[in-house]
Design an enzyme around this catalytic site. Sequence first.
Site, PDB file in Angstrom:
ATOM      1  N   TYR A 152       0.844  -1.209   0.000  1.00 42.17           N
ATOM      2  CA  TYR A 152       0.000   0.000   0.000  1.00 42.17           C
ATOM      3  C   TYR A 152       0.873   1.250   0.000  1.00 42.17           C
ATOM      4  O   TYR A 152       0.698   2.157  -0.826  1.00 42.17           O
ATOM      5  CB  TYR A 152      -0.894  -0.046   1.239  1.00 42.17           C
ATOM      6  CG  TYR A 152      -1.836   1.127   1.413  1.00 42.17           C
ATOM      7  CD1 TYR A 152      -3.082   1.137   0.788  1.00 42.17           C
ATOM      8  CD2 TYR A 152      -1.508   2.208   2.243  1.00 42.17           C
ATOM      9  CE1 TYR A 152      -3.963   2.196   0.978  1.00 42.17           C
ATOM     10  CE2 TYR A 152      -2.378   3.264   2.427  1.00 42.17           C
ATOM     11  CZ  TYR A 152      -3.612   3.256   1.791  1.00 42.17           C
ATOM     12  OH  TYR A 152      -4.476   4.312   1.986  1.00 42.17           O
ATOM     13  N   LYS A 156       1.257   4.113  -2.859  1.00 41.37           N
ATOM     14  CA  LYS A 156       0.914   5.518  -2.589  1.00 41.37           C
ATOM     15  C   LYS A 156       2.129   6.427  -2.822  1.00 41.37           C
ATOM     16  O   LYS A 156       1.981   7.559  -3.299  1.00 41.37           O
ATOM     17  CB  LYS A 156       0.387   5.664  -1.159  1.00 41.37           C
ATOM     18  CG  LYS A 156      -0.948   4.951  -0.910  1.00 41.37           C
ATOM     19  CD  LYS A 156      -2.083   5.537  -1.719  1.00 41.37           C
ATOM     20  CE  LYS A 156      -3.445   4.989  -1.293  1.00 41.37           C
ATOM     21  NZ  LYS A 156      -4.549   5.541  -2.079  1.00 41.37           N
TER      22      LYS A 156
HETATM   23  P1  NAD Z   1     -13.711   3.370   1.436  1.00 42.70           P
HETATM   24  O1  NAD Z   1     -13.549   1.897   1.442  1.00 42.70           O
HETATM   25  O2  NAD Z   1     -14.754   3.998   2.287  1.00 42.70           O
HETATM   26  O3  NAD Z   1     -13.870   3.894  -0.051  1.00 42.70           O
HETATM   27  C1  NAD Z   1     -13.119   3.354  -1.101  1.00 42.70           C
HETATM   28  C2  NAD Z   1     -14.021   3.094  -2.274  1.00 42.70           C
HETATM   29  O4  NAD Z   1     -13.214   2.589  -3.342  1.00 42.70           O
HETATM   30  C3  NAD Z   1     -15.106   2.044  -1.990  1.00 42.70           C
HETATM   31  O5  NAD Z   1     -16.374   2.541  -2.336  1.00 42.70           O
HETATM   32  C4  NAD Z   1     -14.704   0.865  -2.859  1.00 42.70           C
HETATM   33  O6  NAD Z   1     -15.811   0.125  -3.354  1.00 42.70           O
HETATM   34  C5  NAD Z   1     -13.952   1.559  -3.975  1.00 42.70           C
HETATM   35  N1  NAD Z   1     -13.067   0.653  -4.694  1.00 42.70           N
HETATM   36  C6  NAD Z   1     -12.276  -0.314  -4.194  1.00 42.70           C
HETATM   37  N2  NAD Z   1     -11.637  -0.953  -5.189  1.00 42.70           N
HETATM   38  C7  NAD Z   1     -12.048  -0.363  -6.351  1.00 42.70           C
HETATM   39  C8  NAD Z   1     -11.725  -0.572  -7.705  1.00 42.70           C
HETATM   40  N3  NAD Z   1     -10.896  -1.534  -8.101  1.00 42.70           N
HETATM   41  N4  NAD Z   1     -12.320   0.241  -8.617  1.00 42.70           N
HETATM   42  C9  NAD Z   1     -13.171   1.199  -8.251  1.00 42.70           C
HETATM   43  N5  NAD Z   1     -13.529   1.428  -6.977  1.00 42.70           N
HETATM   44  C10 NAD Z   1     -12.949   0.662  -6.032  1.00 42.70           C
HETATM   45  O7  NAD Z   1     -12.261   3.934   1.853  1.00 42.70           O
HETATM   46  P2  NAD Z   1     -11.720   5.411   2.076  1.00 42.70           P
HETATM   47  O8  NAD Z   1     -11.027   5.378   3.376  1.00 42.70           O
HETATM   48  O9  NAD Z   1     -12.749   6.449   1.800  1.00 42.70           O
HETATM   49  O10 NAD Z   1     -10.584   5.450   0.950  1.00 42.70           O
HETATM   50  C11 NAD Z   1     -10.580   6.388  -0.112  1.00 42.70           C
HETATM   51  C12 NAD Z   1      -9.143   6.679  -0.478  1.00 42.70           C
HETATM   52  O11 NAD Z   1      -8.482   7.294   0.610  1.00 42.70           O
HETATM   53  C13 NAD Z   1      -8.313   5.440  -0.813  1.00 42.70           C
HETATM   54  O12 NAD Z   1      -7.456   5.720  -1.910  1.00 42.70           O
HETATM   55  C14 NAD Z   1      -7.501   5.220   0.442  1.00 42.70           C
HETATM   56  O13 NAD Z   1      -6.311   4.528   0.186  1.00 42.70           O
HETATM   57  C15 NAD Z   1      -7.253   6.654   0.853  1.00 42.70           C
HETATM   58  N6  NAD Z   1      -6.879   6.853   2.260  1.00 42.70           N
HETATM   59  C16 NAD Z   1      -7.737   6.546   3.273  1.00 42.70           C
HETATM   60  C17 NAD Z   1      -7.346   6.753   4.591  1.00 42.70           C
HETATM   61  C18 NAD Z   1      -8.236   6.432   5.756  1.00 42.70           C
HETATM   62  O14 NAD Z   1      -7.767   6.514   6.920  1.00 42.70           O
HETATM   63  N7  NAD Z   1      -9.499   6.104   5.558  1.00 42.70           N
HETATM   64  C19 NAD Z   1      -6.085   7.285   4.860  1.00 42.70           C
HETATM   65  C20 NAD Z   1      -5.232   7.588   3.801  1.00 42.70           C
HETATM   66  C21 NAD Z   1      -5.650   7.380   2.504  1.00 42.70           C
END
Ligand code: NAD
Length: 258
Positions: A152, A156
């Site tokens: 991951y 990133k």
């Molecule tokens: P989430 O799981 O709530 O949302 C992610 C969405 O991506 C989901 O709706 C899922 O169905 C969709 N998804 C997964 N694989 C997919 C694919 N192959 N094609 C299309 N859609 C796909 O998670 P989140 O926390 O809102 O994450 C959103 C972004 O933020 C991600 O890139 C994650 O890595 C990043 N992020 C999140 C956090 C955190 O603490 N939540 C921290 C840093 C970065």
Amino acid sequence: MDDRTAIVTGAASGIGRATAVQLAERGATVVATDIDADGVRETADELADAGAETASYELNVADGDRFDEVVDDVTEQFGGVDVLVNNAGVLRLSRFEETAEADFDLQLEVNLKGVWNGCQAVVPEMMRSGGGSIVNTASVDGITGSPFHAPYGAAKAAVINLTRTLAVELGGDGIRVNAVCPGFVATPPVEHHIESQDDPEEKRAAMASENALGRLSDPAEIAECIVFLASERASFVTGEDFVVDAGYRHAHETHFRP
Ligand code: NAD
């Protein structure tokens, strides 16, 4: 963001959904996409109920041909694509030596190649129309060394580098490219992780204590930064990775005390 058309990936949940809502509130036409077809339809229904112009597509970002199809369709329907938010992502926590190849592949395919596919799909259209703004959701894990996040974090970190490279390469075409690097955000996967622990409240407090503000972020607080970068208010900002982590990467326990 009136007269702007924005595609958001991963818009069925968490940060992507919050971003779709805020883009719509600021007047954009929002194209919500996700691998979760039902979830993304719900997002689009919510936006339409609030009076926004919107559409939804089932889209696996790892599938470049499908991404191209969606962009072609959106261009035909709405006249172009002004904003792309490459937000879809997946995380599989594991010790490095126990990480399965399939989990490495999945996290690279979605978190890195998904962003690549999105940029490949929209850049020709943005060039044709004279410009645009791309915002990639990276992570603090792409900046710091984060145990149990090896594939991951590597993906990133690559997204942050891709962001800088494309910003330089595409700036002359009027295309800005930026990344947002969130810390802990209270989205469904994080909540699920907390709730699956023996003592969820202790886990939540421990995670919250790792940043300067002592709490997890709401997805809307990350969306604010994404929408700013997507908008003309950030017209002189490109190639940046905006960290929105409440000081997570600076915070540490000090033993050199008064
Ligand atoms: P989430 O799981 O709530 O949302 C992610 C969405 O991506 C989901 O709706 C899922 O169905 C969709 N998804 C997964 N694989 C997919 C694919 N192959 N094609 C299309 N859609 C796909 O998670 P989140 O926390 O809102 O994450 C959103 C972004 O933020 C991600 O890139 C994650 O890595 C990043 N992020 C999140 C956090 C955190 O603490 N939540 C921290 C840093 C970065």
